[in-house]
Design a protein around this motif. Structure first.
Motif, PDB file in Angstrom:
ATOM      1  N   VAL A  83     -63.849  10.803   1.024  1.00 46.72           N
ATOM      2  CA  VAL A  83     -63.537  10.549   2.209  1.00 46.72           C
ATOM      3  C   VAL A  83     -63.892  11.396   3.138  1.00 46.72           C
ATOM      4  O   VAL A  83     -63.871  12.532   2.926  1.00 46.72           O
ATOM      5  CB  VAL A  83     -61.925  10.776   2.037  1.00 46.72           C
ATOM      6  N   HIS A  85     -63.818  12.033   7.370  1.00 50.16           N
ATOM      7  CA  HIS A  85     -63.132  11.777   8.666  1.00 50.16           C
ATOM      8  C   HIS A  85     -63.765  11.725   9.784  1.00 50.16           C
ATOM      9  O   HIS A  85     -64.866  12.429  10.218  1.00 50.16           O
ATOM     10  CB  HIS A  85     -62.124  12.833   8.999  1.00 50.16           C
ATOM     11  N   ILE A  87     -62.452  10.438  13.031  1.00 51.06           N
ATOM     12  CA  ILE A  87     -61.149   9.819  13.773  1.00 51.06           C
ATOM     13  C   ILE A  87     -61.546  10.007  15.198  1.00 51.06           C
ATOM     14  O   ILE A  87     -62.137  10.890  15.935  1.00 51.06           O
ATOM     15  CB  ILE A  87     -60.052  11.028  13.462  1.00 51.06           C
ATOM     16  N   CYS A  89     -63.809   8.089  16.907  1.00 43.54           N
ATOM     17  CA  CYS A  89     -65.216   8.382  17.151  1.00 43.54           C
ATOM     18  C   CYS A  89     -65.850   7.401  18.145  1.00 43.54           C
ATOM     19  O   CYS A  89     -66.973   7.136  18.360  1.00 43.54           O
ATOM     20  CB  CYS A  89     -66.063   8.536  15.897  1.00 43.54           C
ATOM     21  N   ARG A 113     -62.054   7.378   7.327  1.00 44.90           N
ATOM     22  CA  ARG A 113     -61.121   7.370   8.341  1.00 44.90           C
ATOM     23  C   ARG A 113     -61.316   7.478   9.780  1.00 44.90           C
ATOM     24  O   ARG A 113     -61.882   8.439  10.291  1.00 44.90           O
ATOM     25  CB  ARG A 113     -59.979   8.651   7.749  1.00 44.90           C
ATOM     26  N   THR A 114     -61.048   6.576  10.420  1.00 45.98           N
ATOM     27  CA  THR A 114     -61.144   6.590  11.940  1.00 45.98           C
ATOM     28  C   THR A 114     -59.739   6.746  12.646  1.00 45.98           C
ATOM     29  O   THR A 114     -59.822   6.939  13.811  1.00 45.98           O
ATOM     30  CB  THR A 114     -61.743   5.173  12.251  1.00 45.98           C
ATOM     31  N   ALA A 116     -55.842   8.365  13.631  1.00 48.30           N
ATOM     32  CA  ALA A 116     -55.314   9.257  13.250  1.00 48.30           C
ATOM     33  C   ALA A 116     -53.908   8.988  12.605  1.00 48.30           C
ATOM     34  O   ALA A 116     -53.284   9.566  11.714  1.00 48.30           O
ATOM     35  CB  ALA A 116     -54.775  10.092  14.661  1.00 48.30           C
ATOM     36  N   ASP A 148     -60.763   2.292   7.304  1.00 44.32           N
ATOM     37  CA  ASP A 148     -59.362   2.382   7.437  1.00 44.32           C
ATOM     38  C   ASP A 148     -59.001   1.273   8.738  1.00 44.32           C
ATOM     39  O   ASP A 148     -57.916   1.014   8.848  1.00 44.32           O
ATOM     40  CB  ASP A 148     -58.676   3.592   7.865  1.00 44.32           C
ATOM     41  N   ASP A 180     -54.481   7.910   6.312  1.00 45.38           N
ATOM     42  CA  ASP A 180     -53.645   9.100   7.046  1.00 45.38           C
ATOM     43  C   ASP A 180     -53.397  10.340   6.324  1.00 45.38           C
ATOM     44  O   ASP A 180     -53.301  11.408   7.000  1.00 45.38           O
ATOM     45  CB  ASP A 180     -52.371   8.548   7.494  1.00 45.38           C
ATOM     46  N   GLU A 184     -60.152  15.096   3.998  1.00 42.94           N
ATOM     47  CA  GLU A 184     -61.624  15.031   3.613  1.00 42.94           C
ATOM     48  C   GLU A 184     -61.752  15.781   2.229  1.00 42.94           C
ATOM     49  O   GLU A 184     -61.290  16.930   1.733  1.00 42.94           O
ATOM     50  CB  GLU A 184     -62.647  15.835   4.690  1.00 42.94           C
TER      51      GLU A 184
END
Length: 211
Positions: A83, A85, A87, A89, A113-114, A116, A148, A180, A184
Motif C-alpha cells: 500500500v 500513499h 494523497i 497528488c 491511496r489518493t 484522505a 481507491d 482510509d 503504508e
C-alpha cells in the motif's frame, strides 16, 4: 503461542446510494419473498453495475476480445502487496508520487491511496494513474494495481490510456478500494472476484492481512 494477524476490510459498502459512474446501473434491491406465516425465509433480487463498489475489472471491460471475469486466473488477486500513499497528488499519479515506496523487494501487487477519506458521492475529479507510472510498475514485475478511486483513468477520459496499457501489459485492476485506515506498508491481499462467466467486472470483498 500463535499471534492473530490483523485484518483490514478495504471494501466499499454497497447500497442504494453507492456512487455510480454516470449512466451505469445503480444498486437496486427488491424483496421477492419475506418471512411470514406462509414463508420461512427472506429472498431478494439485486440489480447493479458490476463496477459499483470495490471491484475487479475483467479484460473484457477494455478489450472486445478479452476474457470475461469468470475466465481470469485468480493468482493476481491473492498474495503479498504494498500500500502506497499518494494523497491529494492531483489528477494523475506520477512516478514521483510513489517513488518513496519503491524498493527492490516490491511485491507483485500495488495499491494506491489518493483520498484522505473515501468519498460518499461520485467524484468527477478522481485521481487516475499516469500511463508511464503503470509502465514502470509493470517493468518492475507488478501484476496487479489497485486504487481507491472509481477508475485508473480520469473520469473524463475518452481514450482510457491507462486501461489500454494494462491491457497491453496483461495486468489486473482493482478499483474503489477503501484505504482510509491502512498505513503504508506490505500486507497480504485477498480480493477474489466472482466467477461471472460473461461479465466485464465483478464485485470483490477485498481484505488485507498483516504479514
Amino acid at each position: 503461542m500463535t499471534s492473530t494477524r490483523q485484518l483490514w476490510d478495504i471494501s466499499a459498502p454497497i447500497h442504494h446510494s453507492s456512487p455510480v459512474y454516470p449512466g451505469d446501473t445503480p444498486y437496486r434491491q427488491v424483496w421477492t419473498a419475506s418471512i411470514g406465516p406462509q414463508c420461512p425465509v427472506n429472498v431478494s433480487t439485486i440489480e447493479m453495475s458490476p463496477h459499483i463498489g470495490t471491484h475487479a475489472d475483467a479484460p473484457l471491460h477494455y478489450d472486445a476480445q478479452g476474457a470475461a471475469m469468470g475466465g481470469v486466473d485468480l493468482a493476481a488477486y491473492i498474495g503479498p502487496c504494498r500500500v502506497i500513499h499518494a494523497i491529494a497528488c492531483g489528477p494523475l499519479i506520477q512516478w514521483q508520487h510513489i517513488a518513496h515506496a519503491i524498493t527492490p523487494d516490491l511485491p507483485a501487487r500495488v495499491l494506491l491511496r489518493t483520498y484522505a477519506q473515501a468519498p460518499q458521492h461520485w467524484d468527477d475529479q478522481l485521481t487516475g494513474f499516469a500511463p508511464h507510472t503503470i509502465e514502470r510498475l509493470a517493468d518492475l514485475g507488478v501484476q496487479l494495481i489497485g486504487i481507491d478511486t472509481a477508475s485508473i483513468d480520469p473520469a473524463s477520459s475518452q481514450t482510457l490510456d491507462s486501461h489500454m496499457l494494462v491491457r497491453a501489459r496483461n495486468m489486473r485492476v482493482l478499483e474503489n478500494l477503501v484505504l482510509d485506515a491502512v498505513p503504508e506498508g506490505d500486507y497480504e491481499l485477498i480480493a477474489l472476484p466472482l466467477k461471472l462467466m460473461q461479465a466485464d467486472a465483478s464485485p470483490v470483498r477485498a481484505v488485507l492481512r498483516s504479514l
